[in-house]
Design an enzyme around this catalytic site. Sequence first.
Site, PDB file in Angstrom:
ATOM      1  N   LYS A   1      -4.023   0.256   1.185  1.00 15.53           N
ATOM      2  CA  LYS A   1      -2.145  -1.003   1.211  1.00 15.53           C
ATOM      3  C   LYS A   1      -1.630  -1.349   0.340  1.00 15.53           C
ATOM      4  O   LYS A   1      -2.588  -2.322  -0.278  1.00 15.53           O
ATOM      5  CB  LYS A   1      -2.620  -1.216   2.948  1.00 15.53           C
TER       6      LYS A   1
ATOM      7  N   SER B   1       6.259  -2.202   3.418  1.00 15.74           N
ATOM      8  CA  SER B   1       7.821  -2.701   4.075  1.00 15.74           C
ATOM      9  C   SER B   1       8.998  -2.100   2.430  1.00 15.74           C
ATOM     10  O   SER B   1       9.574  -2.272   2.356  1.00 15.74           O
ATOM     11  CB  SER B   1       7.845  -4.488   4.170  1.00 15.74           C
TER      12      SER B   1
ATOM     13  N   LYS C   1      -7.380  -3.440  -0.095  1.00 19.19           N
ATOM     14  CA  LYS C   1      -5.425  -3.932   0.461  1.00 19.19           C
ATOM     15  C   LYS C   1      -5.202  -5.019  -0.166  1.00 19.19           C
ATOM     16  O   LYS C   1      -6.166  -6.276  -0.900  1.00 19.19           O
ATOM     17  CB  LYS C   1      -5.221  -4.940   2.156  1.00 19.19           C
TER      18      LYS C   1
ATOM     19  N   TYR D   1       7.502   3.683   7.561  1.00 15.84           N
ATOM     20  CA  TYR D   1       8.334   3.741   8.633  1.00 15.84           C
ATOM     21  C   TYR D   1       9.072   4.431   8.669  1.00 15.84           C
ATOM     22  O   TYR D   1      10.266   4.233   9.601  1.00 15.84           O
ATOM     23  CB  TYR D   1       9.806   1.783   7.771  1.00 15.84           C
TER      24      TYR D   1
ATOM     25  N   GLU E   1     -15.229  -2.153  -2.308  1.00 16.89           N
ATOM     26  CA  GLU E   1     -15.030  -2.632  -0.768  1.00 16.89           C
ATOM     27  C   GLU E   1     -15.346  -1.102   0.553  1.00 16.89           C
ATOM     28  O   GLU E   1     -15.546  -1.770   1.430  1.00 16.89           O
ATOM     29  CB  GLU E   1     -14.153  -3.424  -0.413  1.00 16.89           C
TER      30      GLU E   1
END
Length: 326
Positions: A249, A275, A197, A314, A234
């Site tokens: 992400k 987004s 992330k 989305y 990670e």
Amino acid sequence: MGFPEIRMRRLRSSGAMRRLVSETRLHPAELILPMFVKEGLAEPRPIASMPGVVQHSRESLRKAAVEAVEAGVGGIMLFGIPERKDASGSGGIDPSGILNVAIRDVVAEVGDSTVVMGDLCLDEFTSHGHCGVLDASGNVDNDATLDAYAKMAVAQAAAGVHVVGPSGMMDGQVGVVRRALDDAGYIDVSILAYAVKYASAFFGPFRDAVESSLEGDRRAYQQDPANLRESLREVELDVAEGADMVMVKPALPYLDVVSAVRQRVDVPVAAYQVSGEYAMVEAAAANGWLDRDRVMMETLHSIKRAGASMILTYWAVDAARRLHQL
């Protein structure tokens, strides 16, 4: 052999032929719909920076979850927006907090017809907007935050969630959450680890959606967008700690990372089309600068081609319906 014996256009000559030889296939069951629910709303509230996306009321959330199931969407990721926040983010742990209530609502409505996921992070619930609790110096206290994540995971599991998504980028978060779930008897609840992330500018509209009260930035715990090897480390740590799935992400600016993660691990790999990725396409389409539906599908196929097993987007319902028409 060369031209004219080899004519690559033969395999592009018709829609039927293109479908026959397609190398990358996207299925509605591989799509996960992120959904926002705000405490106290009587009806859905549009999010200005994310056209077509809303903050749901509890009632509209249940209806939208059914629509997602009917479209064949594979999962739903829930984010809660409380009326009140505090320094410790206690609303994320409270069984009566909006996220845990929403999980119960959706599970009661759709059962096992789709995979119900809960975002496991404190940022929507803290008055300072960070993903963890702060120490006396105002820095995020990693280990104190892990204790909160453990309690939050158990609260979500008790509400009926199928998958928890620890997204705060605290060191050791997956192992702590796995132990907490197992110790509480929730051995079947899966972990989708936000293993990669980045501290990305593409998250901007999301912060409008969750009414973030962030002070400062998250560069001390989210990853440097310039780094790949760190991200792979990670991922390996999260898998070793018990992650059932891992996530990258954002998605589109990091397709090389999605590909590298896919090659590195043998667990399912998710990518979150965030987004900002969504908003920039919707804004350009609203201005007539590009074909929204074609670009939507092109971006999703690019993420799948890079190696993602599942995609948070989305557009999940819109894309699923279009896939059924193909």
